[in-house]
Design a protein around this motif. Structure first.
Motif, PDB file in Angstrom:
ATOM      1  N   TYR A   1      18.328  17.086 -11.748  1.00  0.00           N
ATOM      2  CA  TYR A   1      17.644  15.907 -12.074  1.00  0.00           C
ATOM      3  C   TYR A   1      16.607  16.293 -10.854  1.00  0.00           C
ATOM      4  N   ALA A   2      16.855  15.870  -9.389  1.00  0.00           N
ATOM      5  CA  ALA A   2      16.444  15.202  -8.320  1.00  0.00           C
ATOM      6  C   ALA A   2      15.043  16.031  -7.666  1.00  0.00           C
ATOM      7  N   ASP A   3      15.735  17.290  -8.148  1.00  0.00           N
ATOM      8  CA  ASP A   3      15.244  18.316  -7.539  1.00  0.00           C
ATOM      9  C   ASP A   3      13.672  18.607  -8.582  1.00  0.00           C
TER      10      ASP A   3
ATOM     11  N   ASP B   1      12.926  12.943  -3.986  1.00  0.00           N
ATOM     12  CA  ASP B   1      12.979  12.758  -2.248  1.00  0.00           C
ATOM     13  C   ASP B   1      10.938  12.130  -1.811  1.00  0.00           C
ATOM     14  N   LYS B   2      10.221  13.424  -2.574  1.00  0.00           N
ATOM     15  CA  LYS B   2       8.631  12.681  -1.928  1.00  0.00           C
ATOM     16  C   LYS B   2       8.338  12.028  -3.034  1.00  0.00           C
ATOM     17  N   LEU B   3       8.441  11.859  -3.718  1.00  0.00           N
ATOM     18  CA  LEU B   3       7.526  10.516  -4.708  1.00  0.00           C
ATOM     19  C   LEU B   3       8.507   9.566  -4.441  1.00  0.00           C
ATOM     20  N   LEU B   4       9.871   8.843  -4.394  1.00  0.00           N
ATOM     21  CA  LEU B   4      10.197   7.761  -3.972  1.00  0.00           C
ATOM     22  C   LEU B   4      10.575   7.716  -2.509  1.00  0.00           C
ATOM     23  N   ASP B   5       9.619   8.835  -1.374  1.00  0.00           N
ATOM     24  CA  ASP B   5       9.760   8.124  -0.310  1.00  0.00           C
ATOM     25  C   ASP B   5       8.280   7.854   0.067  1.00  0.00           C
ATOM     26  N   ALA B   6       7.035   7.473  -0.653  1.00  0.00           N
ATOM     27  CA  ALA B   6       5.846   7.491  -0.677  1.00  0.00           C
ATOM     28  C   ALA B   6       5.080   5.964  -1.018  1.00  0.00           C
ATOM     29  N   GLN B   7       6.866   4.883  -0.779  1.00  0.00           N
ATOM     30  CA  GLN B   7       6.128   3.602  -0.698  1.00  0.00           C
ATOM     31  C   GLN B   7       6.307   3.166   0.496  1.00  0.00           C
ATOM     32  N   HIS B   8       5.045   2.814   1.241  1.00  0.00           N
ATOM     33  CA  HIS B   8       4.681   2.336   2.874  1.00  0.00           C
ATOM     34  C   HIS B   8       3.562   1.627   2.428  1.00  0.00           C
ATOM     35  N   PRO B   9       4.134   0.199   2.842  1.00  0.00           N
ATOM     36  CA  PRO B   9       3.533  -1.326   2.959  1.00  0.00           C
ATOM     37  C   PRO B   9       2.746  -1.447   4.066  1.00  0.00           C
ATOM     38  N   GLU B  10       1.139  -1.139   4.185  1.00  0.00           N
ATOM     39  CA  GLU B  10       0.530  -1.194   5.430  1.00  0.00           C
ATOM     40  C   GLU B  10       1.174  -2.779   5.726  1.00  0.00           C
ATOM     41  N   SER B  11       1.430  -3.966   5.458  1.00  0.00           N
ATOM     42  CA  SER B  11       1.916  -5.188   5.909  1.00  0.00           C
ATOM     43  C   SER B  11       3.014  -4.631   7.185  1.00  0.00           C
ATOM     44  N   THR B  12       4.600  -3.895   7.116  1.00  0.00           N
ATOM     45  CA  THR B  12       5.262  -3.786   7.709  1.00  0.00           C
ATOM     46  C   THR B  12       4.266  -3.015   8.904  1.00  0.00           C
ATOM     47  N   LYS B  13       3.504  -2.737   9.135  1.00  0.00           N
ATOM     48  CA  LYS B  13       2.813  -2.550  10.999  1.00  0.00           C
ATOM     49  C   LYS B  13       2.551  -3.323  11.284  1.00  0.00           C
ATOM     50  N   TYR B  14       1.526  -4.644  10.566  1.00  0.00           N
ATOM     51  CA  TYR B  14       1.520  -6.115  11.419  1.00  0.00           C
ATOM     52  C   TYR B  14       2.506  -6.962  11.516  1.00  0.00           C
TER      53      TYR B  14
END
Ligand code: HEM
Ligand code: NFK
Length: 361
Positions: free
Chosen positions: A10-12, A17-30
Protein backbone atom coordinates in the motif's frame (compact mmCIF):
# COMPACT_ATOMS: atom_id res chain seq x y z
CA UNK A 1 -2.85 -9.06 -18.39
CA UNK A 2 0.38 -10.34 -16.80
CA UNK A 3 0.56 -11.78 -13.24
CA UNK A 4 2.30 -9.49 -10.76
CA UNK A 5 5.76 -10.74 -9.85
CA UNK A 6 6.32 -8.72 -6.70
CA UNK A 7 3.75 -8.25 -3.91
CA UNK A 8 2.39 -4.74 -4.01
CA UNK A 9 2.54 -2.77 -0.72
CA UNK A 10 0.00 0.00 0.00
CA UNK A 11 2.45 2.69 1.15
CA UNK A 12 4.92 1.99 -1.64
CA UNK A 13 2.26 1.93 -4.33
CA UNK A 14 0.90 5.32 -3.25
CA UNK A 15 4.34 6.75 -2.49
CA UNK A 16 3.07 7.94 0.86
CA UNK A 17 6.55 8.69 2.08
CA UNK A 18 6.65 11.59 -0.40
CA UNK A 19 2.99 12.57 -0.19
CA UNK A 20 2.79 12.71 3.61
CA UNK A 21 6.12 14.47 3.97
CA UNK A 22 5.06 17.44 1.85
CA UNK A 23 3.29 19.65 4.43
CA UNK A 24 5.68 22.22 5.84
CA UNK A 25 4.01 25.37 7.22
CA UNK A 26 5.91 28.61 6.53
CA UNK A 27 4.91 29.90 9.98
CA UNK A 28 7.25 27.42 11.72
CA UNK A 29 10.19 29.21 10.07
CA UNK A 30 9.29 32.45 11.85
CA UNK A 31 8.01 31.33 15.25
CA UNK A 32 5.11 29.30 16.56
CA UNK A 33 3.27 27.18 14.03
CA UNK A 34 -0.06 28.66 12.88
CA UNK A 35 -2.46 25.79 13.51
CA UNK A 36 -4.63 26.35 10.40
CA UNK A 37 -1.76 26.53 7.96
CA UNK A 38 -1.73 22.71 7.70
CA UNK A 39 -5.35 22.79 6.57
CA UNK A 40 -4.50 25.54 4.07
CA UNK A 41 -1.65 23.45 2.61
CA UNK A 42 -3.59 20.18 2.48
CA UNK A 43 -6.62 21.76 0.83
CA UNK A 44 -4.40 23.29 -1.86
CA UNK A 45 -2.57 20.02 -2.38
CA UNK A 46 -5.86 18.16 -2.76
CA UNK A 47 -6.85 20.74 -5.40
CA UNK A 48 -3.62 20.24 -7.30
CA UNK A 49 -4.06 16.44 -7.28
CA UNK A 50 -7.56 16.77 -8.69
CA UNK A 51 -6.31 19.31 -11.26
CA UNK A 52 -3.83 16.64 -12.34
CA UNK A 53 -6.64 14.15 -12.86
CA UNK A 54 -8.72 16.71 -14.80
CA UNK A 55 -5.74 17.36 -17.09
CA UNK A 56 -5.30 13.60 -17.57
CA UNK A 57 -8.91 13.43 -18.82
CA UNK A 58 -8.61 16.50 -21.07
CA UNK A 59 -5.45 15.08 -22.65
CA UNK A 60 -7.34 11.87 -23.44
CA UNK A 61 -10.38 13.70 -24.85
CA UNK A 62 -8.56 16.14 -27.16
CA UNK A 63 -7.05 13.69 -29.69
CA UNK A 64 -10.31 11.73 -29.94
CA UNK A 65 -12.37 14.81 -30.78
CA UNK A 66 -9.77 15.91 -33.30
CA UNK A 67 -10.27 12.74 -35.40
CA UNK A 68 -12.41 12.78 -38.52
CA UNK A 69 -14.87 11.14 -38.16
CA UNK A 70 -15.26 10.46 -34.43
CA UNK A 71 -17.01 7.12 -34.01
CA UNK A 72 -19.91 6.54 -31.65
CA UNK A 73 -17.93 4.32 -29.17
CA UNK A 74 -15.23 6.93 -28.84
CA UNK A 75 -17.78 9.69 -28.37
CA UNK A 76 -19.40 7.85 -25.49
CA UNK A 77 -15.98 7.41 -23.82
CA UNK A 78 -15.41 11.15 -24.26
CA UNK A 79 -18.78 11.77 -22.61
CA UNK A 80 -17.90 9.54 -19.65
CA UNK A 81 -14.67 11.46 -19.16
CA UNK A 82 -16.43 14.80 -19.33
CA UNK A 83 -18.90 13.54 -16.73
CA UNK A 84 -15.92 12.55 -14.55
CA UNK A 85 -14.44 16.05 -14.83
CA UNK A 86 -17.79 17.48 -13.83
CA UNK A 87 -17.97 15.23 -10.73
CA UNK A 88 -14.46 16.24 -9.72
CA UNK A 89 -15.47 19.88 -10.04
CA UNK A 90 -18.28 19.26 -7.55
CA UNK A 91 -15.70 18.06 -5.02
CA UNK A 92 -13.56 21.13 -5.80
CA UNK A 93 -16.49 23.41 -5.03
CA UNK A 94 -17.31 21.53 -1.81
CA UNK A 95 -13.73 21.83 -0.54
CA UNK A 96 -14.29 25.56 -0.11
CA UNK A 97 -16.62 24.76 2.82
CA UNK A 98 -13.75 23.02 4.60
CA UNK A 99 -11.42 25.98 4.12
CA UNK A 100 -14.10 28.35 5.40
CA UNK A 101 -13.86 26.69 8.82
CA UNK A 102 -10.68 28.81 9.09
CA UNK A 103 -11.54 32.29 10.39
CA UNK A 104 -10.07 35.48 8.82
CA UNK A 105 -8.07 36.09 12.01
CA UNK A 106 -6.60 32.57 11.91
CA UNK A 107 -5.61 33.18 8.28
CA UNK A 108 -3.80 36.38 9.29
CA UNK A 109 -1.58 34.29 11.59
CA UNK A 110 0.34 33.13 8.49
CA UNK A 111 -0.91 35.12 5.46
CA UNK A 112 2.00 37.56 5.35
CA UNK A 113 4.50 34.72 5.09
CA UNK A 114 2.95 33.74 1.74
CA UNK A 115 3.64 37.03 -0.12
CA UNK A 116 3.98 37.20 -3.15
CA UNK A 117 2.65 33.67 -3.77
CA UNK A 118 -1.00 33.20 -4.75
CA UNK A 119 -3.40 30.99 -6.67
CA UNK A 120 -2.35 32.95 -9.74
CA UNK A 121 0.69 30.76 -9.80
CA UNK A 122 -1.23 27.50 -10.03
CA UNK A 123 0.09 26.38 -13.39
CA UNK A 124 -2.26 23.42 -13.53
CA UNK A 125 -5.29 25.70 -13.01
CA UNK A 126 -4.18 27.97 -15.87
CA UNK A 127 -3.37 24.88 -17.93
CA UNK A 128 -6.93 23.64 -17.53
CA UNK A 129 -8.28 27.07 -18.45
CA UNK A 130 -6.09 27.29 -21.55
CA UNK A 131 -6.79 23.72 -22.67
CA UNK A 132 -10.51 24.33 -22.34
CA UNK A 133 -10.14 27.40 -24.56
CA UNK A 134 -9.49 30.45 -22.40
CA UNK A 135 -6.56 32.06 -24.14
CA UNK A 136 -5.07 35.47 -23.27
CA UNK A 137 -7.10 37.36 -25.88
CA UNK A 138 -10.30 36.45 -24.02
CA UNK A 139 -9.09 37.51 -20.57
CA UNK A 140 -9.59 40.82 -18.79
CA UNK A 141 -6.56 43.12 -18.88
CA UNK A 142 -4.99 42.34 -15.50
CA UNK A 143 -5.46 38.65 -16.20
CA UNK A 144 -3.91 39.03 -19.66
CA UNK A 145 -0.59 40.64 -18.79
CA UNK A 146 0.09 41.08 -15.09
CA UNK A 147 -0.58 37.47 -14.29
CA UNK A 148 2.21 36.29 -16.64
CA UNK A 149 4.64 38.64 -14.83
CA UNK A 150 4.05 36.70 -11.63
CA UNK A 151 5.40 33.46 -13.06
CA UNK A 152 8.98 32.29 -13.38
CA UNK A 153 10.34 32.13 -16.93
CA UNK A 154 9.95 28.37 -17.31
CA UNK A 155 6.27 28.39 -16.27
CA UNK A 156 5.55 31.48 -18.36
CA UNK A 157 7.04 29.93 -21.50
CA UNK A 158 5.25 26.66 -20.84
CA UNK A 159 1.83 28.37 -20.66
CA UNK A 160 2.54 30.72 -23.58
CA UNK A 161 3.41 27.70 -25.70
CA UNK A 162 0.22 25.94 -24.56
CA UNK A 163 -1.80 28.91 -25.80
CA UNK A 164 -0.60 28.04 -29.33
CA UNK A 165 -1.94 24.45 -29.13
CA UNK A 166 -5.49 23.50 -30.16
CA UNK A 167 -7.86 23.66 -27.19
CA UNK A 168 -11.02 21.71 -26.41
CA UNK A 169 -12.96 24.72 -27.69
CA UNK A 170 -11.09 24.49 -31.03
CA UNK A 171 -11.58 20.72 -31.27
CA UNK A 172 -15.31 20.97 -30.57
CA UNK A 173 -15.66 23.83 -33.04
CA UNK A 174 -14.05 21.80 -35.84
CA UNK A 175 -16.01 18.70 -34.94
CA UNK A 176 -19.24 20.72 -35.22
CA UNK A 177 -18.09 22.32 -38.48
CA UNK A 178 -17.58 18.88 -40.03
CA UNK A 179 -21.30 18.15 -39.71
CA UNK A 180 -23.06 19.03 -42.92
CA UNK A 181 -26.14 20.71 -41.49
CA UNK A 182 -25.96 23.61 -43.90
CA UNK A 183 -25.90 21.55 -47.09
CA UNK A 184 -29.09 19.60 -47.19
CA UNK A 185 -29.86 20.17 -50.86
CA UNK A 186 -33.56 20.65 -51.33
CA UNK A 187 -34.48 20.38 -47.71
CA UNK A 188 -35.85 23.74 -46.59
CA UNK A 189 -35.15 23.13 -42.94
CA UNK A 190 -33.45 26.42 -42.14
CA UNK A 191 -36.09 28.47 -43.97
CA UNK A 192 -38.89 26.72 -42.05
CA UNK A 193 -36.97 27.11 -38.84
CA UNK A 194 -36.32 30.82 -39.46
CA UNK A 195 -40.04 31.41 -40.04
CA UNK A 196 -40.90 29.64 -36.78
CA UNK A 197 -38.39 31.71 -34.76
CA UNK A 198 -39.57 34.91 -36.45
CA UNK A 199 -43.12 34.06 -35.31
CA UNK A 200 -41.84 33.50 -31.77
CA UNK A 201 -40.03 36.86 -31.73
CA UNK A 202 -43.08 38.68 -33.15
CA UNK A 203 -45.18 37.09 -30.43
CA UNK A 204 -42.68 38.20 -27.74
CA UNK A 205 -42.79 41.74 -29.16
CA UNK A 206 -46.57 41.83 -28.98
CA UNK A 207 -46.53 40.53 -25.39
CA UNK A 208 -44.24 43.40 -24.36
CA UNK A 209 -46.30 46.02 -26.21
CA UNK A 210 -49.56 44.76 -24.66
CA UNK A 211 -48.23 44.43 -21.10
CA UNK A 212 -50.23 46.80 -18.84
CA UNK A 213 -47.91 46.12 -15.94
CA UNK A 214 -44.86 47.65 -17.74
CA UNK A 215 -44.07 51.39 -17.86
CA UNK A 216 -43.15 52.96 -21.21
CA UNK A 217 -39.51 53.11 -20.14
CA UNK A 218 -39.56 49.41 -19.23
CA UNK A 219 -41.17 48.57 -22.55
CA UNK A 220 -38.49 50.49 -24.46
CA UNK A 221 -35.82 48.67 -22.48
CA UNK A 222 -37.29 45.24 -23.18
CA UNK A 223 -37.93 45.98 -26.86
CA UNK A 224 -34.30 47.00 -27.14
CA UNK A 225 -33.22 43.64 -25.65
CA UNK A 226 -35.50 41.88 -28.09
CA UNK A 227 -33.99 43.76 -31.00
CA UNK A 228 -30.52 42.53 -29.91
CA UNK A 229 -31.83 38.97 -29.83
CA UNK A 230 -33.29 39.47 -33.31
CA UNK A 231 -30.04 40.84 -34.73
CA UNK A 232 -28.12 37.87 -33.22
CA UNK A 233 -30.65 35.53 -34.77
CA UNK A 234 -30.50 37.22 -38.21
CA UNK A 235 -26.73 36.95 -38.11
CA UNK A 236 -26.92 33.17 -37.75
CA UNK A 237 -27.84 32.96 -41.44
CA UNK A 238 -25.84 35.86 -42.80
CA UNK A 239 -22.09 35.29 -43.20
CA UNK A 240 -21.06 38.95 -43.14
CA UNK A 241 -23.34 39.95 -40.29
CA UNK A 242 -22.19 36.94 -38.28
CA UNK A 243 -18.56 37.90 -38.86
CA UNK A 244 -19.27 41.46 -37.72
CA UNK A 245 -20.92 40.30 -34.47
CA UNK A 246 -18.16 37.76 -33.93
CA UNK A 247 -15.62 40.58 -34.09
CA UNK A 248 -17.67 42.46 -31.47
CA UNK A 249 -17.49 39.38 -29.25
CA UNK A 250 -21.20 38.49 -29.49
CA UNK A 251 -20.23 35.07 -30.90
CA UNK A 252 -17.06 33.12 -30.46
CA UNK A 253 -17.88 29.88 -32.32
CA UNK A 254 -17.84 29.96 -36.13
CA UNK A 255 -21.17 30.30 -37.93
CA UNK A 256 -21.05 26.70 -39.21
CA UNK A 257 -20.30 25.34 -35.75
CA UNK A 258 -23.08 27.40 -34.18
CA UNK A 259 -25.66 26.14 -36.64
CA UNK A 260 -24.59 22.53 -36.10
CA UNK A 261 -24.85 22.96 -32.34
CA UNK A 262 -28.30 24.46 -32.80
CA UNK A 263 -29.35 21.54 -34.99
CA UNK A 264 -28.10 19.03 -32.39
CA UNK A 265 -30.08 20.83 -29.69
CA UNK A 266 -33.24 20.90 -31.76
CA UNK A 267 -33.11 17.28 -32.92
CA UNK A 268 -31.46 15.69 -29.90
CA UNK A 269 -34.07 12.95 -29.81
CA UNK A 270 -32.79 11.47 -33.06
CA UNK A 271 -30.74 8.45 -31.87
CA UNK A 272 -27.61 9.50 -33.78
CA UNK A 273 -27.68 12.92 -32.10
CA UNK A 274 -27.88 11.57 -28.53
CA UNK A 275 -24.13 11.40 -27.95
CA UNK A 276 -23.37 14.73 -29.66
CA UNK A 277 -26.08 16.32 -27.53
CA UNK A 278 -24.64 14.79 -24.35
CA UNK A 279 -21.24 16.16 -25.30
CA UNK A 280 -22.63 19.69 -25.64
CA UNK A 281 -24.45 19.32 -22.33
CA UNK A 282 -21.23 18.07 -20.70
CA UNK A 283 -19.34 21.15 -21.88
CA UNK A 284 -22.07 23.36 -20.47
CA UNK A 285 -21.82 21.43 -17.15
CA UNK A 286 -18.08 22.03 -17.00
CA UNK A 287 -18.45 25.73 -17.77
CA UNK A 288 -21.22 26.12 -15.18
CA UNK A 289 -19.24 24.34 -12.45
CA UNK A 290 -16.16 26.39 -13.22
CA UNK A 291 -18.23 29.53 -12.77
CA UNK A 292 -19.70 28.15 -9.53
CA UNK A 293 -16.19 27.51 -8.25
CA UNK A 294 -15.04 31.02 -9.22
CA UNK A 295 -18.06 32.53 -7.51
CA UNK A 296 -17.57 30.49 -4.30
CA UNK A 297 -13.84 31.28 -4.25
CA UNK A 298 -14.61 34.99 -4.77
CA UNK A 299 -17.10 35.06 -1.92
CA UNK A 300 -14.69 33.16 0.34
CA UNK A 301 -12.01 35.74 -0.52
CA UNK A 302 -14.44 38.54 0.36
CA UNK A 303 -15.09 37.11 3.83
CA UNK A 304 -11.40 36.31 4.43
CA UNK A 305 -9.91 39.57 3.14
CA UNK A 306 -12.68 42.12 2.80
CA UNK A 307 -11.32 44.52 0.19
CA UNK A 308 -7.60 43.98 0.94
CA UNK A 309 -5.40 43.51 -2.13
CA UNK A 310 -4.25 39.96 -2.89
CA UNK A 311 -0.83 38.52 -2.12
CA UNK A 312 -0.49 38.12 -5.91
CA UNK A 313 -0.95 41.87 -6.39
CA UNK A 314 -4.47 41.95 -7.83
CA UNK A 315 -7.30 44.02 -6.35
CA UNK A 316 -8.45 40.78 -4.66
CA UNK A 317 -12.21 40.31 -4.38
CA UNK A 318 -12.94 42.84 -7.12
CA UNK A 319 -10.58 41.25 -9.63
CA UNK A 320 -12.01 37.79 -8.92
CA UNK A 321 -15.57 39.09 -9.38
CA UNK A 322 -14.61 40.23 -12.86
CA UNK A 323 -13.03 36.90 -13.78
CA UNK A 324 -16.16 35.10 -12.60
CA UNK A 325 -18.21 37.20 -14.99
CA UNK A 326 -15.77 37.16 -17.89
CA UNK A 327 -13.98 33.83 -17.95
CA UNK A 328 -16.47 31.54 -19.65
CA UNK A 329 -15.46 28.82 -22.09
CA UNK A 330 -18.63 27.89 -23.92
CA UNK A 331 -20.82 30.99 -23.61
CA UNK A 332 -22.10 30.39 -27.16
CA UNK A 333 -23.63 27.06 -26.13
CA UNK A 334 -25.56 28.79 -23.34
CA UNK A 335 -26.72 31.60 -25.62
CA UNK A 336 -28.03 29.16 -28.22
CA UNK A 337 -30.95 28.31 -26.00
CA UNK A 338 -32.40 31.71 -26.93
CA UNK A 339 -33.22 30.30 -30.35
CA UNK A 340 -34.90 27.07 -29.32
CA UNK A 341 -38.53 26.70 -30.32
CA UNK A 342 -41.15 24.21 -29.08
CA UNK A 343 -41.00 20.72 -30.61
CA UNK A 344 -44.47 21.23 -32.05
CA UNK A 345 -43.12 23.98 -34.35
CA UNK A 346 -40.06 22.06 -35.55
CA UNK A 347 -39.78 20.97 -39.20
CA UNK A 348 -39.66 17.17 -39.58
CA UNK A 349 -36.35 15.72 -40.80
CA UNK A 350 -36.41 13.92 -44.18
CA UNK A 351 -34.72 10.44 -44.29
CA UNK A 352 -31.83 11.58 -46.54
CA UNK A 353 -30.88 14.19 -43.96
CA UNK A 354 -30.87 11.59 -41.20
CA UNK A 355 -28.61 9.43 -43.37
CA UNK A 356 -26.22 12.29 -44.14
CA UNK A 357 -25.92 13.23 -40.49
CA UNK A 358 -25.24 9.65 -39.46
CA UNK A 359 -22.48 9.34 -42.00
CA UNK A 360 -20.69 12.53 -40.99
CA UNK A 361 -20.47 12.12 -37.23
C1 HEM B 1 -8.13 31.57 2.38
C2 HEM B 1 -8.30 31.10 1.20
C3 HEM B 1 -8.01 31.86 -0.05
C4 HEM B 1 -7.87 33.19 -0.26
C5 HEM B 1 -8.00 34.31 0.75
C6 HEM B 1 -7.58 33.38 -1.65
C7 HEM B 1 -7.36 34.60 -2.25
C8 HEM B 1 -7.10 34.80 -3.57
C9 HEM B 1 -6.87 36.08 -4.20
C10 HEM B 1 -6.91 37.41 -3.48
C11 HEM B 1 -6.62 35.86 -5.51
C12 HEM B 1 -6.29 36.91 -6.58
C13 HEM B 1 -4.84 36.89 -6.85
C14 HEM B 1 -4.07 37.72 -5.86
O1 HEM B 1 -3.97 38.92 -6.06
O2 HEM B 1 -3.58 37.15 -4.86
C15 HEM B 1 -6.70 34.44 -5.73
C16 HEM B 1 -6.55 33.84 -6.95
C17 HEM B 1 -6.64 32.49 -7.12
N1 HEM B 1 -6.83 31.54 -6.16
FE1 HEM B 1 -7.21 31.84 -4.24
N2 HEM B 1 -7.56 32.17 -2.28
C18 HEM B 1 -7.81 31.20 -1.33
C19 HEM B 1 -7.87 29.85 -1.54
C20 HEM B 1 -7.67 29.23 -2.75
C21 HEM B 1 -7.73 27.82 -2.97
C22 HEM B 1 -8.02 26.74 -1.92
C23 HEM B 1 -7.46 27.60 -4.27
C24 HEM B 1 -7.38 26.27 -4.92
C25 HEM B 1 -6.42 25.92 -5.73
C26 HEM B 1 -7.24 28.88 -4.88
C27 HEM B 1 -6.95 29.10 -6.21
C28 HEM B 1 -6.82 30.32 -6.79
C29 HEM B 1 -6.62 30.50 -8.21
C30 HEM B 1 -6.57 29.39 -9.27
C31 HEM B 1 -6.51 31.86 -8.43
C32 HEM B 1 -6.34 32.56 -9.77
C33 HEM B 1 -7.72 32.85 -10.29
C34 HEM B 1 -7.75 33.66 -11.55
O3 HEM B 1 -6.76 34.33 -11.87
O4 HEM B 1 -8.79 33.66 -12.21
N3 HEM B 1 -7.39 29.85 -3.92
N4 HEM B 1 -7.00 33.83 -4.53
N1 NFK C 1 -3.95 35.22 -2.52
C1 NFK C 1 -4.25 35.00 -1.11
C2 NFK C 1 -3.27 34.01 -0.54
C3 NFK C 1 -3.62 32.68 -1.00
O1 NFK C 1 -4.75 32.33 -0.93
C4 NFK C 1 -2.60 31.77 -1.49
C5 NFK C 1 -1.28 31.99 -1.16
C6 NFK C 1 -0.30 31.09 -1.56
C7 NFK C 1 -0.65 29.96 -2.26
C8 NFK C 1 -1.98 29.75 -2.58
C9 NFK C 1 -2.95 30.66 -2.21
N2 NFK C 1 -4.22 30.39 -2.54
C10 NFK C 1 -5.03 30.97 -3.40
O2 NFK C 1 -4.98 32.05 -3.88
C11 NFK C 1 -4.29 36.27 -0.32
O3 NFK C 1 -4.19 37.35 -0.89
O4 NFK C 1 -4.45 36.17 0.89
Amino acid sequence: MQKNVKPCYYADYLQLDKLLDAQHPESTKYGAEAHDETLFIIVHQAYELWFKQVLHEIHAILPVLSQDPVNEDQLSTVNLRIERIHRIQEVLVDQIDILETMTPLDFLDFRDYLIPASGFQSIQFKEIEILLGLKSEFRINFDKKSFYNRLNEKDRNYLLNLEEQPSLFDAVEHWLERMPFLEFGDFKFWQMYKDAVEDMLKHDEQVIKDADYLTDAEKTFQLNDLSNTRSNFDALFDKDKYQELKQQGRFRLSQEATLSALFINLYREQPMLNSPFRLLQGLIDIDEKFTTWRYRHTTMVHRMLGTKIGTGGSSGHDYLKQTTQNNRFFRDLFNLTTFLIPRSSLPELPPEVIKAVNFHL
